[in-house]
Design a protein around this motif. Structure first.
Motif, short mmCIF file in Angstrom:
data_model
loop_
_atom_site.label_atom_id
_atom_site.label_comp_id
_atom_site.label_asym_id
_atom_site.label_seq_id
_atom_site.Cartn_x
_atom_site.Cartn_y
_atom_site.Cartn_z
N ASP A 71 12.61 -20.44 29.08
CA ASP A 71 11.78 -19.80 30.09
C ASP A 71 11.44 -18.35 29.78
O ASP A 71 10.55 -17.78 30.39
N ALA A 72 12.18 -17.75 28.86
CA ALA A 72 11.91 -16.37 28.45
C ALA A 72 12.60 -16.13 27.10
O ALA A 72 13.58 -16.79 26.78
N CYS A 80 12.83 -7.49 16.08
CA CYS A 80 12.32 -8.85 15.96
C CYS A 80 11.15 -9.12 16.89
O CYS A 80 10.94 -10.26 17.30
N GLY A 81 10.39 -8.09 17.22
CA GLY A 81 9.28 -8.24 18.15
C GLY A 81 8.32 -9.37 17.82
O GLY A 81 7.97 -10.16 18.70
N PRO A 82 7.86 -9.48 16.56
CA PRO A 82 6.94 -10.58 16.25
C PRO A 82 7.55 -11.96 16.48
O PRO A 82 6.86 -12.88 16.94
N THR A 83 8.84 -12.11 16.20
CA THR A 83 9.49 -13.41 16.43
C THR A 83 9.58 -13.69 17.92
O THR A 83 9.25 -14.79 18.38
N TYR A 86 6.03 -14.54 19.17
CA TYR A 86 5.57 -15.84 18.65
C TYR A 86 6.24 -16.99 19.41
O TYR A 86 5.58 -17.92 19.87
N VAL A 87 7.56 -16.91 19.55
CA VAL A 87 8.30 -17.97 20.23
C VAL A 87 7.92 -18.03 21.71
O VAL A 87 7.71 -19.12 22.26
N HIS A 95 4.28 -12.82 27.20
CA HIS A 95 4.58 -12.20 25.91
C HIS A 95 3.55 -11.14 25.57
O HIS A 95 2.46 -11.12 26.11
N ILE A 96 3.93 -10.29 24.65
CA ILE A 96 3.02 -9.31 24.06
C ILE A 96 2.37 -9.99 22.86
O ILE A 96 3.03 -10.76 22.16
N PRO A 97 1.08 -9.75 22.60
CA PRO A 97 0.46 -10.39 21.43
C PRO A 97 1.23 -10.08 20.14
O PRO A 97 1.71 -8.97 19.94
N VAL A 98 1.33 -11.09 19.29
CA VAL A 98 2.06 -10.95 18.03
C VAL A 98 1.49 -9.79 17.22
O VAL A 98 2.23 -9.01 16.63
#
Length: 161
Positions: A71-72, A80-83, A86-87, A95-98
Motif C-alpha cells: 500500500d506504500a 533509493c528514491g528511484p527504486t 518505480y515500485v 509516488h514522485i515521478p522516477v
C-alpha cells in the motif's frame, strides 16, 4: 488496519521506522540485498515479509514485492528514491515521478535541470589556481563519501590530500 508498508533497504534506521509503523498499526515488509541486514533479521525474527533485492535495482525489488499487494513504499536513510518511486508507481501507490527522484541522486543534473527553469540559479565553477586547499564533493547524493581536498601546485596540477 491492514495497510502494508514496504521498506526498501534494511539498515538500522529502517528498523526503527518499521517499529514505529508497527506501533501505528501498519503491517511492514522489507527488501535488502543483504540477508543479514538489520531489517531482514528483524523481519525474520517477527515473522514479517522480507525479500532479497538491491536498493538500486528497481525491477528486482518490484519482482520481490509484487505478490505482496503493498500500500506504500518507503526508503529510510538510503539513497533509493528511484527504486521507491518505480515500485510505488507499479503498485498503484502515491509516488514522485522516477525522473524527479533520479535528479535527486545527481547534484549536477539537478542543478542543470533547475537552471533551465530559472536562469538565476548559479552553477559553481572550479576556482582559478590558488595556493589554498579546496574541498571537492561528488555530484551524487551519497553523503560525505568521495569528499576530498585538492590544491593547485607549482607545476600547474591539482594534487589531492
Amino acid at each position: 488496519m491492514n495497510d502494508l508498508l514496504c521498506f526498501v533497504g534494511g539498515g538500522l534506521e529502517t528498523v526503527s521506522a518499521m517499529g514505529k509503523a508497527k506501533s501505528l498499526g501498519y503491517n511492514v515488509c522489507v527488501t535488502d540485498i543483504d540477508e543479514n541486514s538489520a531489517g531482514i533479521r528483524g523481519a525474520k525474527k517477527y515473522g514479517k515479509r522480507w525479500g532479497i533485492a538491491s536498493t538500486y535495482d528497481a525491477r528486482a525489488t518490484w519482482k520481490v514485492v509484487e505478490p505482496w499487494k503493498i500500500d506504500a513504499v518507503v526508503g529510510v536513510a538510503v539513497d533509493c528514491g528511484p527504486t521507491v518511486s518505480y515500485v510505488a508507481k507499479l503498485a498503484g501507490c502515491p509516488h514522485i515521478p522516477v525522473s524527479t527522484t533520479k535528479l535527486g541522486q545527481n547534484k549536477r543534473e539537478l542543478k542543470d535541470h533547475l537552471k533551465c527553469i530559472d536562469s538565476r540559479i548559479l552553477m559553481p565553477r572550479f576556482p582559478e589556481p590558488t595556493d589554498e586547499w579546496i574541498v571537492v564533493k561528488p555530484v551524487d547524493g551519497r553523503g560525505a563519501r568521495g569528499v576530498f581536498r585538492v590544491r593547485y601546485n607549482e607545476m600547474g596540477k591539482y594534487v589531492v590530500l
